[in-house]
Write a protein that holds these residues in place. Structure first.
Motif, short mmCIF file in Angstrom:
data_model
loop_
_atom_site.label_atom_id
_atom_site.label_comp_id
_atom_site.label_asym_id
_atom_site.label_seq_id
_atom_site.Cartn_x
_atom_site.Cartn_y
_atom_site.Cartn_z
N GLU A 61 37.22 31.21 58.04
CA GLU A 61 36.17 32.01 58.67
C GLU A 61 36.65 33.36 59.19
OE1 GLU A 61 37.33 29.14 59.66
OE2 GLU A 61 37.89 29.24 61.79
N ILE A 62 37.95 33.56 59.32
CA ILE A 62 38.44 34.83 59.86
C ILE A 62 38.66 35.88 58.78
CG2 ILE A 62 39.58 33.61 61.75
CD1 ILE A 62 42.26 34.21 60.41
N TYR A 63 38.53 35.48 57.51
CA TYR A 63 38.83 36.38 56.41
C TYR A 63 37.58 37.10 55.92
CZ TYR A 63 43.51 34.47 56.05
OH TYR A 63 44.80 34.11 56.30
N VAL A 64 37.74 38.38 55.64
CA VAL A 64 36.77 39.11 54.82
C VAL A 64 37.03 38.69 53.38
CG1 VAL A 64 35.99 41.35 54.00
CG2 VAL A 64 36.64 41.05 56.41
N MET A 65 36.02 38.20 52.72
CA MET A 65 36.18 37.66 51.37
C MET A 65 35.48 38.55 50.35
SD MET A 65 37.94 34.95 51.90
CE MET A 65 37.87 34.28 50.23
N GLY A 66 36.02 38.55 49.16
CA GLY A 66 35.41 39.39 48.13
C GLY A 66 35.65 38.87 46.73
N TRP A 67 34.84 39.37 45.83
CA TRP A 67 35.02 39.15 44.40
C TRP A 67 35.32 40.49 43.74
CZ3 TRP A 67 35.41 34.47 42.27
CH2 TRP A 67 34.87 33.38 42.93
N TYR A 68 36.30 40.47 42.88
CA TYR A 68 36.68 41.62 42.08
C TYR A 68 36.69 41.20 40.62
CZ TYR A 68 38.18 43.91 46.39
OH TYR A 68 38.21 44.49 47.63
N ARG A 69 36.64 42.18 39.73
CA ARG A 69 36.72 41.85 38.32
C ARG A 69 37.52 42.89 37.56
NH1 ARG A 69 30.35 42.70 36.49
NH2 ARG A 69 30.31 44.99 36.64
N GLN A 70 38.12 42.42 36.48
CA GLN A 70 38.93 43.31 35.64
C GLN A 70 38.64 43.02 34.18
OE1 GLN A 70 43.16 43.16 36.43
NE2 GLN A 70 43.45 45.19 35.59
N ALA A 71 38.11 44.02 33.51
CA ALA A 71 37.86 43.92 32.07
C ALA A 71 39.10 44.39 31.32
CB ALA A 71 36.65 44.76 31.69
#
Length: 114
Positions: free
Chosen positions: A29-39
């Protein structure tokens, strides 16, 4: 912190997929979470971010089609992807950040093709 993505695969244009990222050995719960992508042949780009209070931010290319969410009780991050197009084909990575401590998952392949 270990991040494990799942849910990638092959989908036809216009289809949907839901990615999941489960975090272990951490106070999720303390983390900023994200999704990234690489083509292939391209840099890794931000897709969506969700903060600790649930605020979300999206890349312009996915606004209105993708939804990021988190379930702190399950230590899991999600990315619901709708109306997929071939341009969404990439390896999708989960990312966790807490005061400069950053972690990446191993990535999951998403291929959009007929």
């Amino acid at each position: 912190v270990q991040l494990v993505e799942s849910g990638g695969g092959l989908v036809q244009p216009g289809g949907s997929l839901r990615l999941s990222c489960t975090a272990s050995r951490t106070r999720f719960e303390i983390y900023v979470m994200g999704w990234y992508r690489q083509a292939p042949g391209k840099q890794r780009d931000m897709v969506a971010i969700i903060t600790t209070d649930g605020s979300t931010h999206y890349a312009d290319s996915v606004k209105g089609r993708f939804t990021i969410s988190r379930d702190n009780a399950k230590n899991t991050l999600y990315l619901q992807m709708n109306s997929l197009s071939p341009e969404d084909t990439a390896v999708y990575y989960c990312h966790a950040n807490y005061i400069g401590q950053a972690y990446w998952g191993q990535g999951t392949q998403v291929t959009v093709s007929s």
